[in-house]
Enzyme design. Sequence first.
Site, mmCIF file in Angstrom:
data_model
loop_
_atom_site.group_PDB
_atom_site.id
_atom_site.type_symbol
_atom_site.label_atom_id
_atom_site.label_comp_id
_atom_site.label_asym_id
_atom_site.label_seq_id
_atom_site.Cartn_x
_atom_site.Cartn_y
_atom_site.Cartn_z
ATOM 1 N N GLY A 91 40.817 37.835 31.739
ATOM 2 C CA GLY A 91 40.730 36.504 31.144
ATOM 3 C C GLY A 91 40.068 35.502 32.070
ATOM 4 O O GLY A 91 39.235 34.691 31.645
ATOM 5 N N SER A 92 40.407 35.565 33.352
ATOM 6 C CA SER A 92 39.791 34.673 34.337
ATOM 7 C C SER A 92 38.307 34.974 34.488
ATOM 8 O O SER A 92 37.480 34.071 34.620
ATOM 9 C CB SER A 92 40.489 34.825 35.693
ATOM 10 O OG SER A 92 41.830 34.391 35.629
ATOM 11 N N LYS A 117 38.459 42.718 38.546
ATOM 12 C CA LYS A 117 38.677 42.682 39.994
ATOM 13 C C LYS A 117 39.866 43.555 40.329
ATOM 14 O O LYS A 117 40.749 43.807 39.501
ATOM 15 C CB LYS A 117 38.902 41.254 40.501
ATOM 16 C CG LYS A 117 40.107 40.506 39.887
ATOM 17 C CD LYS A 117 41.456 40.816 40.498
ATOM 18 C CE LYS A 117 42.579 40.017 39.846
ATOM 19 N NZ LYS A 117 43.924 40.525 40.208
ATOM 20 N N GLY A 119 46.409 42.883 35.418
ATOM 21 C CA GLY A 119 46.154 42.621 36.830
ATOM 22 C C GLY A 119 44.705 42.800 37.226
ATOM 23 O O GLY A 119 44.377 42.790 38.412
ATOM 24 N N GLY A 175 42.285 40.726 35.991
ATOM 25 C CA GLY A 175 41.641 39.413 35.963
ATOM 26 C C GLY A 175 40.690 39.195 34.805
ATOM 27 O O GLY A 175 39.818 38.332 34.875
ATOM 28 N N ASP A 179 42.474 32.299 40.160
ATOM 29 C CA ASP A 179 41.533 33.344 40.573
ATOM 30 C C ASP A 179 40.182 33.250 39.864
ATOM 31 O O ASP A 179 39.332 34.127 40.029
ATOM 32 C CB ASP A 179 42.136 34.744 40.408
ATOM 33 C CG ASP A 179 42.587 35.054 38.987
ATOM 34 O OD1 ASP A 179 42.509 34.146 38.139
ATOM 35 O OD2 ASP A 179 43.013 36.189 38.736
#
Length: 284
Positions: free
Chosen positions: A106-107, A14, A102, A104, A140
Amino acid sequence: MSAAISRNWPAPAKLNLFLHINGRRTDGYHELQTLFQFIDYCDMLDFKVTDSSELILHSNMAGVVADSDNLILRAAKSLQQMTSFKGGAEIWLDKRLPMGGGLGGGSSDAATTLVALNTLWNTQLSTAELAKIGLKLGADIPVFIHGFAAFAEGIGERLQVVSPPEPWYLVIAPDAHVSTAEVFQDPLLPRNTPKLAIDTLMSQAWINDCQKLVVSKYPQVAKALGWLLEYAPSRMTGTGACVFGEFTQQQQALAALAKLPSDMQGFVAKGMNISPLITRLNHP
């Protein structure tokens, strides 16, 4: 008979097209207003359902620790516990996204794990229920589960679907690891950007409130951003270290990438308002 491997579940990156910090809450979290958009540059995951309740993770990248603290395994374990599912899974992660940049990654990996296993385990939780599990693991994660570009408020959990333009991006990953916790704890971080209505935010110039601080502390980020600004409107995503420039045409982004200094790493990707994960889910 062993189950087949379900392949090619994408976990897209993202970008924060803007990131405003509106204040600090009493619990230490920050109130944000941000705009999430996906790009078609993804980690890829494969899954195999097992009769045993064990969860096993394989990865192509050293440093992605396959232990109980890994976000993928925590997501799978949370889904097991929420649904009382008795089986387990073997999971393969093809890690392509820069770690801690920044984007994302891992999320997104955790979100794809929840969405894929909910399908493969036939646990039949709703998207909202999956997002609730995800939110406990990371603020997130829900946006990746819902799978639509979104305007986010609160700590990032209140989402409103939006449709910003879908340009081409050149993303540069500087050789620097920026600690999100350190950025948000820094006394020099701006924390008083006024909250604005979404229509106002969508029509004004987009900025990242973390950028000035990170650029001042990380010369690699400053160098990458300075180089990219020579070619396109550019800024940082999240708390960094990755920076991105916007191009209307793919060939423009590729031409800039071809000139990238040898000490920088980068890639070209397309902005996407619908996540590739949603496309994969609808075409099993």
